[in-house]
Design an enzyme around this catalytic site. Structure first.
Site, PDB file in Angstrom:
ATOM      1  N   CYS A   1      24.159  32.018 -19.579  1.00  0.00           N
ATOM      2  CA  CYS A   1      24.774  33.352 -19.738  1.00  0.00           C
ATOM      3  C   CYS A   1      24.942  33.737 -21.196  1.00  0.00           C
ATOM      4  O   CYS A   1      25.172  34.911 -21.509  1.00  0.00           O
ATOM      5  CB  CYS A   1      26.112  33.405 -19.024  1.00  0.00           C
ATOM      6  SG  CYS A   1      25.929  33.125 -17.264  1.00  0.00           S
TER       7      CYS A   1
ATOM      8  N   HIS B   1      30.206  39.404 -21.488  1.00  0.00           N
ATOM      9  CA  HIS B   1      29.378  38.942 -20.370  1.00  0.00           C
ATOM     10  C   HIS B   1      30.038  39.300 -19.034  1.00  0.00           C
ATOM     11  O   HIS B   1      31.234  39.067 -18.835  1.00  0.00           O
ATOM     12  CB  HIS B   1      29.179  37.435 -20.486  1.00  0.00           C
ATOM     13  CG  HIS B   1      28.501  36.830 -19.299  1.00  0.00           C
ATOM     14  ND1 HIS B   1      27.292  37.282 -18.830  1.00  0.00           N
ATOM     15  CD2 HIS B   1      28.876  35.812 -18.475  1.00  0.00           C
ATOM     16  CE1 HIS B   1      26.956  36.574 -17.766  1.00  0.00           C
ATOM     17  NE2 HIS B   1      27.895  35.680 -17.529  1.00  0.00           N
TER      18      HIS B   1
ATOM     19  N   ASN C   1      26.342  39.605 -11.898  1.00  0.00           N
ATOM     20  CA  ASN C   1      26.086  38.732 -13.043  1.00  0.00           C
ATOM     21  C   ASN C   1      24.584  38.492 -13.160  1.00  0.00           C
ATOM     22  O   ASN C   1      24.007  37.759 -12.358  1.00  0.00           O
ATOM     23  CB  ASN C   1      26.839  37.415 -12.831  1.00  0.00           C
ATOM     24  CG  ASN C   1      26.682  36.449 -13.993  1.00  0.00           C
ATOM     25  OD1 ASN C   1      25.862  36.662 -14.886  1.00  0.00           O
ATOM     26  ND2 ASN C   1      27.464  35.390 -13.965  1.00  0.00           N
TER      27      ASN C   1
HETATM   28  O1  UT7 Z   1      28.332  33.449 -15.656  1.00  0.00           O
HETATM   29  C1  UT7 Z   1      28.372  32.064 -15.765  1.00  0.00           C
HETATM   30  C2  UT7 Z   1      29.748  31.565 -15.777  1.00  0.00           C
HETATM   31  N1  UT7 Z   1      30.337  31.733 -14.475  1.00  0.00           N
HETATM   32  C3  UT7 Z   1      31.550  32.253 -14.372  1.00  0.00           C
HETATM   33  O2  UT7 Z   1      32.153  32.673 -15.324  1.00  0.00           O
HETATM   34  C4  UT7 Z   1      32.162  32.259 -12.987  1.00  0.00           C
HETATM   35  C5  UT7 Z   1      33.589  31.819 -13.048  1.00  0.00           C
HETATM   36  N2  UT7 Z   1      34.211  31.683 -11.739  1.00  0.00           N
HETATM   37  C6  UT7 Z   1      34.527  32.782 -10.987  1.00  0.00           C
HETATM   38  O3  UT7 Z   1      34.228  33.894 -11.340  1.00  0.00           O
HETATM   39  C7  UT7 Z   1      35.326  32.563  -9.717  1.00  0.00           C
HETATM   40  O4  UT7 Z   1      35.802  31.227  -9.712  1.00  0.00           O
HETATM   41  C8  UT7 Z   1      34.524  32.837  -8.418  1.00  0.00           C
HETATM   42  C9  UT7 Z   1      34.272  34.331  -8.282  1.00  0.00           C
HETATM   43  C10 UT7 Z   1      33.221  32.058  -8.409  1.00  0.00           C
HETATM   44  C11 UT7 Z   1      35.368  32.405  -7.207  1.00  0.00           C
HETATM   45  O5  UT7 Z   1      36.641  33.090  -7.234  1.00  0.00           O
HETATM   46  P1  UT7 Z   1      37.991  32.256  -7.093  1.00  0.00           P
HETATM   47  O6  UT7 Z   1      39.070  33.234  -7.132  1.00  0.00           O
HETATM   48  O7  UT7 Z   1      37.993  31.177  -8.141  1.00  0.00           O
HETATM   49  O8  UT7 Z   1      37.879  31.653  -5.650  1.00  0.00           O
HETATM   50  P2  UT7 Z   1      37.950  30.131  -5.205  1.00  0.00           P
HETATM   51  O9  UT7 Z   1      36.721  29.410  -5.556  1.00  0.00           O
HETATM   52  O10 UT7 Z   1      39.256  29.555  -5.675  1.00  0.00           O
HETATM   53  O11 UT7 Z   1      38.017  30.281  -3.633  1.00  0.00           O
HETATM   54  C12 UT7 Z   1      39.161  30.874  -2.988  1.00  0.00           C
HETATM   55  C13 UT7 Z   1      38.882  30.970  -1.508  1.00  0.00           C
HETATM   56  C14 UT7 Z   1      38.358  29.677  -0.895  1.00  0.00           C
HETATM   57  O12 UT7 Z   1      38.868  29.565   0.412  1.00  0.00           O
HETATM   58  P3  UT7 Z   1      40.118  28.621   0.726  1.00  0.00           P
HETATM   59  O13 UT7 Z   1      39.716  27.247   0.287  1.00  0.00           O
HETATM   60  O14 UT7 Z   1      41.258  29.171  -0.087  1.00  0.00           O
HETATM   61  O15 UT7 Z   1      40.303  28.783   2.194  1.00  0.00           O
HETATM   62  C15 UT7 Z   1      36.871  29.908  -0.815  1.00  0.00           C
HETATM   63  O16 UT7 Z   1      36.255  29.157   0.189  1.00  0.00           O
HETATM   64  O17 UT7 Z   1      37.867  31.958  -1.279  1.00  0.00           O
HETATM   65  C16 UT7 Z   1      36.820  31.369  -0.502  1.00  0.00           C
HETATM   66  N3  UT7 Z   1      35.574  32.015  -0.883  1.00  0.00           N
HETATM   67  C17 UT7 Z   1      35.140  33.153  -0.313  1.00  0.00           C
HETATM   68  N4  UT7 Z   1      35.648  33.935   0.651  1.00  0.00           N
HETATM   69  C18 UT7 Z   1      34.952  35.044   0.989  1.00  0.00           C
HETATM   70  C19 UT7 Z   1      34.695  31.621  -1.824  1.00  0.00           C
HETATM   71  N5  UT7 Z   1      33.676  32.493  -1.893  1.00  0.00           N
HETATM   72  C20 UT7 Z   1      33.932  33.447  -0.964  1.00  0.00           C
HETATM   73  C21 UT7 Z   1      33.257  34.616  -0.572  1.00  0.00           C
HETATM   74  N6  UT7 Z   1      33.800  35.387   0.408  1.00  0.00           N
HETATM   75  N7  UT7 Z   1      32.086  35.004  -1.131  1.00  0.00           N
END
Ligand code: UT7
Length: 329
Positions: free
Chosen positions: A116, A256, A286
């Protein structure tokens, strides 16, 4: 004006494929919904490149538009650098392919892999060739066809990424405008949180690892989020303070586009209100190395001569950095 030659961005052009994939469409492919994607990331839709086309196709479209727009003859380009993690193939480089497609007969060209941060790494690298006085026209591209390495059964990654990219022309500045300062960093600690397992020299593609879905992006989202939110803000703050700049002195933040929450936190740390923050994550998602040139392209008509712009990125590696530039020739 000092005698130092500055590298100015004298043109920008972008390319996104026409095929739009909405959150609604993804909700039929994996267990997700518009509310989750919008509130957690800010993304509403993204683009996919259809047909038998690779990242070099999108790069060539962006560079072709850039050359036309800036009245630059292909043979006058000295150097082309393409930031990408999704080259058409391991070799030759996408940059070599684009040079051939567009007749950049006098340019040498190479790809640069910083995920990125690919565009900002390439922009800084390209600017050095202008600052030394060696070259007059350097084209820098950031582009990725993320749909080629994303697992559309993995809801944690497939909702985030999209395809697209853009190109800028760097020339010696004729004023105080141009790239003034930068800071770039990398830390291999990030490998375990964000990587692709197979398809390289360590784990060449086999039937087994393809069935195991190891040729797709693996991301531990929360861990990456924590590193991104701290480091993108801190490195930008460092570049601003050592140039005597506060939020009041900055007209634009081009950060980004990985997650709206990371961008908002960065802007907050830098003292920048939302109207100074470029944002297009809602329509492209992204695009990895593509996000920053796509931002500059989208905001081209709002950017004014002499505007202070902070560019910032964080991504796989980890790699991150910030650039301070004055917009204009
Ligand atoms: O560009 C390169 C660098 N990358 C980044 O900067 C990305 C950085 N990370 C992020 O942007 C975020 O961590 C994500 C968008 C990838 C994920 O968001 P989050 O708020 O950190 O969610 P999480 O991983 O903590 O997941 C929360 C919940 C989980 O369910 P439980 O365990 O609480 O029941 C996930 O399974 O959301 C669930 N979940 C989803 N639910 C619906 C994960 N993905 C999805 C989805 N739809 N697409």
């Amino acid at each position: 004006m000092s005698n130092k030659i500055r590298a100015a961005v004298t043109g920008v052009h972008g390319y996104v494929p026409s095929y739009v994939v909405t959150n609604e469409e993804l909700s039929h492919m994996v267990d997700t919904n518009d509310e989750w994607i919008t509130s957690r990331t800010g993304i509403k839709e993204r683009r996919y490149l259809k047909g038998h086309k690779g990242a070099s196709y999108m790069a060539a479209e962006a560079v072709k538009g850039l050359l036309e727009k800036t009245g630059t003859a292909p043979e006058d380009v000295d150097l082309l650098i393409v930031g990408t993690i999704t080259p058409d193939n391991t070799f030759p480089s996408s940059a070599n392919i684009v040079s051939d497609m567009l007749g950049l007969k006098n340019a040498w060209s190479y790809d640069l892999n910083a995920a990125c941060s690919g565009f900002i790494y390439a922009l800084v690298t390209g600017s050095q060739f202008i600052e030394t006085g060696r070259y007059k026209k350097v084209v820098v591209v950031g582009v990725d066809k993320m749909s080629s390495i994303i697992n559309y059964a993995d809801r944690t990654t497939c909702v985030i990424f999209g395809d697209g990219g853009g190109a800028v022309l760097l020339e010696p500045s004729t004023s105080e405008n141009g790239i003034i300062d930068f800071e770039l960093k990398s830390d291999g600690i990030g490998c375990k949180y964000l990587h692709k397992v197979a398809g390289g020299s360590l784990n060449p593609s086999t039937i087994r690892n393809i069935y195991g879905q190891d040729h797709y992006v693996y991301q531990e989202g929360q861990a990456v989020f924590k590193f991104a939110v701290v480091n993108m803000a801190e490195i930008s703050y460092e570049v601003m303070t050592r140039n005597g700049l506060s939020g009041d002195d900055i007209q634009w933040l081009a950060a980004h586009q990985a997650n709206k929450r990371i961008i908002d936190a960065t802007a907050n740390r830098l003292g920048l209100p939302p109207e100074k923050v470029m944002m297009n994550i809602e329509k492209y998602g992204n695009t990895t190395a593509g996000t920053i040139p796509l931002l500059l392209w989208d905001y081209e008509n709002e950017l004014k001569d002499g505007d202070n712009v902070i560019i910032s990125a964080f991504g796989g590696g980890f790699t991150w950095g910030s650039i301070y530039m004055k917009w204009g020739k």
